[in-house]
Design a protein around this motif. Structure first.
Motif, mmCIF file in Angstrom:
data_model
loop_
_atom_site.group_PDB
_atom_site.id
_atom_site.type_symbol
_atom_site.label_atom_id
_atom_site.label_comp_id
_atom_site.label_asym_id
_atom_site.label_seq_id
_atom_site.Cartn_x
_atom_site.Cartn_y
_atom_site.Cartn_z
ATOM 1 N N THR A 65 0.844 -1.203 0.000
ATOM 2 C CA THR A 65 0.000 0.000 0.000
ATOM 3 C C THR A 65 0.877 1.250 0.000
ATOM 4 O O THR A 65 0.606 2.198 -0.744
ATOM 5 N N GLY A 69 1.215 3.990 -3.002
ATOM 6 C CA GLY A 69 1.136 5.436 -2.776
ATOM 7 C C GLY A 69 2.292 6.166 -3.436
ATOM 8 O O GLY A 69 2.116 7.241 -4.021
ATOM 9 N N HIS A 73 2.195 8.870 -6.599
ATOM 10 C CA HIS A 73 2.414 10.179 -5.979
ATOM 11 C C HIS A 73 2.217 11.348 -6.942
ATOM 12 O O HIS A 73 1.860 12.437 -6.518
ATOM 13 N N GLU A 103 -6.142 14.003 -6.220
ATOM 14 C CA GLU A 103 -5.350 12.956 -5.581
ATOM 15 C C GLU A 103 -6.207 12.103 -4.647
ATOM 16 O O GLU A 103 -6.089 10.871 -4.627
ATOM 17 N N HIS A 107 -6.783 8.117 -4.871
ATOM 18 C CA HIS A 107 -6.500 7.226 -3.747
ATOM 19 C C HIS A 107 -7.713 6.359 -3.401
ATOM 20 O O HIS A 107 -7.572 5.158 -3.178
ATOM 21 N N LEU A 112 -6.410 3.346 -1.403
ATOM 22 C CA LEU A 112 -5.429 4.003 -0.539
ATOM 23 C C LEU A 112 -6.141 5.008 0.363
ATOM 24 O O LEU A 112 -7.210 5.512 0.009
ATOM 25 N N THR A 114 -7.200 8.495 1.775
ATOM 26 C CA THR A 114 -7.273 9.774 1.042
ATOM 27 C C THR A 114 -6.123 10.694 1.414
ATOM 28 O O THR A 114 -5.666 11.468 0.588
ATOM 29 N N LYS A 115 -5.671 10.606 2.645
ATOM 30 C CA LYS A 115 -4.499 11.379 3.075
ATOM 31 C C LYS A 115 -3.478 10.410 3.653
ATOM 32 O O LYS A 115 -3.802 9.580 4.490
ATOM 33 N N MET A 116 -2.251 10.539 3.188
ATOM 34 C CA MET A 116 -1.170 9.692 3.694
ATOM 35 C C MET A 116 -0.702 10.212 5.043
ATOM 36 O O MET A 116 -0.816 11.398 5.330
#
Length: 189
Positions: A65, A69, A73, A103, A107, A112, A114-116
């Protein structure tokens, strides 16, 4: 999009995003605005694979994962192109918000967050800077000291292959890496 999807750029829906469109677009977007050595530009698709490689090399325990990401990116660039950070900053907050919405939709589409996390974002940024160092020194005419000032030192190890691929080959490489990461993610569920 070539897939037949119609992406609303102001309110992007994950349902309108296809990996084939992303790969196709990124393989045709030139890094460094095409100001690189070689018969063809070094594409954002090829850069994205390089960033994922650096993340996996420097942080070998990164999950599939996390690596996906890293691969994605720069995915918003499939529709908005590649702009240097100082220009993005000059455009202001509205551009950053637009890019963040796109983004987040990407995601969501590929499972993924939504915010890393801050940590993962920093790791991907470090991998991105390492890729930029090699691109700058091997393709874009920077000398080592200049690249060190802009991007910092890359991790120890062999320099990556920097031969620019054709758009078709860069697209295939990106899709192959995406499929491998998705399979690894699916196996872990």
């Amino acid at each position: 999009m070539l897939s037949g999807r119609r992406l609303d750029l102001l309110d992007p829906s994950p349902l309108d995003i296809e990996i084939e469109d992303i790969a196709h677009g990124l393989a045709r977007v030139a890094r460094w605005n095409g100001q690189t050595k070689g018969d063809q530009p070094f594409s954002v698709a090829q850069h994205s694979v390089l960033v994922e490689d650096f993340l996996a090399h420097v942080w070998p325990k990164s999950s599939a994962t996390d690596r996906l990401g890293a691969l994605l990116h720069d995915a918003p660039e499939y529709v908005i192109g590649d702009m240097i950070s100082p220009f993005k900053n000059a455009l202001g907050v509205d551009y950053r918000q637009f890019e963040a919405r796109l983004e987040a939709a990407i995601h969501i589409r590929f499972g993924l967050p939504t915010k890393m996390s801050v940590e993962l974002k920093a790791r991907i940024k470090a991998a991105d800077q390492s890729a930029a160092f090699y691109e700058a020194t091997r393709l874009a005419g920077f000398d080592i000291d200049e690249a060190l000032d802009f991007f910092g030192a890359p991790p120890p190890g062999a320099a990556p292959d920097m031969a620019p691929l054709s758009p078709t080959d860069a697209q295939a490489q990106f899709l192959e890496r995406f499929a491998a990461l998705q399979a690894e993610m699916d196996a872990g569920r």
